[in-house]
Design an enzyme around this catalytic site. Structure first.
Site, short mmCIF file in Angstrom:
data_model
loop_
_atom_site.label_atom_id
_atom_site.label_comp_id
_atom_site.label_asym_id
_atom_site.label_seq_id
_atom_site.Cartn_x
_atom_site.Cartn_y
_atom_site.Cartn_z
N ASP A 67 -6.68 1.81 -10.74
CA ASP A 67 -5.57 0.94 -10.34
C ASP A 67 -5.42 -0.27 -11.25
O ASP A 67 -6.31 -0.57 -12.06
CB ASP A 67 -5.74 0.51 -8.88
CG ASP A 67 -7.18 0.19 -8.50
OD1 ASP A 67 -7.98 -0.08 -9.42
OD2 ASP A 67 -7.52 0.23 -7.32
N ASN A 136 -10.83 -2.35 4.79
CA ASN A 136 -9.88 -1.62 5.64
C ASN A 136 -9.92 -0.11 5.36
O ASN A 136 -9.07 0.63 5.83
CB ASN A 136 -8.46 -2.15 5.45
CG ASN A 136 -7.97 -2.01 4.01
OD1 ASN A 136 -8.67 -1.43 3.17
ND2 ASN A 136 -6.79 -2.51 3.72
N HIS A 138 -9.61 1.31 2.35
CA HIS A 138 -8.80 1.80 1.21
C HIS A 138 -9.68 2.33 0.08
O HIS A 138 -10.83 1.93 -0.07
CB HIS A 138 -7.81 0.72 0.71
CG HIS A 138 -8.40 -0.40 -0.08
ND1 HIS A 138 -7.87 -1.68 -0.11
CD2 HIS A 138 -9.47 -0.46 -0.91
CE1 HIS A 138 -8.57 -2.45 -0.90
NE2 HIS A 138 -9.55 -1.74 -1.40
N GLU A 143 -3.72 1.93 0.58
CA GLU A 143 -3.93 1.14 1.78
C GLU A 143 -3.67 1.98 3.04
O GLU A 143 -2.98 3.00 2.96
CB GLU A 143 -2.95 -0.06 1.76
CG GLU A 143 -3.12 -0.98 0.56
CD GLU A 143 -4.31 -1.94 0.67
OE1 GLU A 143 -5.33 -1.56 1.28
OE2 GLU A 143 -4.23 -3.04 0.12
C1 F6R Z 1 -10.77 -1.27 -7.45
C2 F6R Z 1 -10.52 -0.42 -6.29
C3 F6R Z 1 -10.75 -0.92 -4.90
C4 F6R Z 1 -12.16 -1.48 -4.71
C5 F6R Z 1 -12.36 -1.96 -3.29
C6 F6R Z 1 -13.72 -2.60 -3.09
O1 F6R Z 1 -10.48 -0.60 -8.64
O2 F6R Z 1 -10.09 0.67 -6.48
O3 F6R Z 1 -10.56 0.15 -4.01
O4 F6R Z 1 -13.09 -0.50 -5.03
O5 F6R Z 1 -11.37 -2.90 -2.97
O6 F6R Z 1 -13.80 -3.76 -3.85
P1 F6R Z 1 -15.15 -4.57 -3.99
O7 F6R Z 1 -16.09 -3.72 -4.75
O8 F6R Z 1 -14.76 -5.82 -4.76
O9 F6R Z 1 -15.61 -4.86 -2.61
#
Ligand code: F6R
Length: 243
Positions: A67, A136, A138, A143
């Site tokens: 992403d 959440n 994701h 989302e």
């Molecule tokens: C980032 C991504 C997100 C993160 C998720 C957890 O490329 O795809 O899904 O993996 O938001 O983020 P952290 O590791 O910062 O808790």
């Protein structure tokens, strides 16, 4: 699902890096699906140090990131491209031309999504997809919603994600509210998936992912249908799991 509970973040990072290193050793032409965020930082540190020791070679690999924030240039310090450069790409020998990212400045977002999926197809898909998980549930920036979006698309970030990631921006106002993300279909086509999570804040999302019903309200729950998923979590994130 193969669930591995480790003691702490240090062990998670070591083991996560080992799984990726094993993949690259087994297939030097691997297409690696990569994630950003706080969780994989330790994994990237290990991979960089293995490369520097001469035990890992990324010269034939390709990488596809999950992403990117819409509207941020690659040079922007908050962009995920910049994150990847800083934590991994500048420290290993992955050739620039095999680093794939959505172009967050593309004029035609829909066309950019189509082009990104086409690039992934041309690469033959992802061999090993590394994932973090949002509080959440994701994965990527898919989302919670009413359906599982299959293809790469643009999303409006949820309040929970905006709150979790605001710390990386000088102010909440400067944080992009939209992002490009590969779809659930793209993630599910990966040959192997490695999801990593640490800390208490991820516990509920992990519990729903592993034991909950498969629902787009918990996007990661779809991984129950994937034939080759490994989840590495620390004691806090997997406190509900007895192995
Ligand atoms: C980032 C991504 C997100 C993160 C998720 C957890 O490329 O795809 O899904 O993996 O938001 O983020 P952290 O590791 O910062 O808790």
């Amino acid at each position: 699902m193969n669930i591995i509970k480790v003691k702490n973040y240090r062990e998670l990072s070591y083991l996560g890096a080992k799984k990726i290193a094993d993949q690259v050793a087994e297939n030097p032409y691997s297409v690696l699906g990569l994630a950003t965020g706080a969780t994989p930082e330790g994994i990237y540190q290990h991979l960089a140090s293995e490369y520097q020791k001469g035990t890992l070679d990324f010269s034939q690999c390709s990488s596809v990131n999950l992403d990117e924030y819409k509207g941020l240039s690659r040079e922007d310090e908050q962009s995920y491209y910049h994150y990847m450069k800083q934590h991994l790409f500048s420290k290993i020998n992955l050739p620039e031309e095999r680093i794939y990212f959505p172009d967050a400045l593309a004029k035609d977002a829909q066309e950019e999504c189509r082009r990104y999926d086409e690039d992934i197809e041309k690469l033959g898909g992802v061999d090993l997809q590394l994932l973090g998980i949002g509080r959440n549930g994701h994965i990527g920036f898919n989302e919670p919603g009413d359906f599982f979006p299959a293809a790469t698309h643009c999303v409006s970030l949820s309040q929970s994600t905006l709150d979790a990631n605001a710390k990386y921006f000088p102010s909440k106002e400067e944080m992009p509210k939209e992002a490009y993300t590969v779809g659930i279909g793209v993630i599910m086509k990966a040959k192997k998936i490695l999801l990593v999570a640490n800390g208490e804040s991820k516990r509920e999302a992990l519990r729903r992912t592993i034991f909950g019903k498969v629902t787009p309200q918990t996007p990661a729950s779809i991984l129950q249908f994937h034939p080759n998923v490994t989840i590495i979590g620390d004691e806090e994130a997997l406190s509900f799991w007895n192995d």
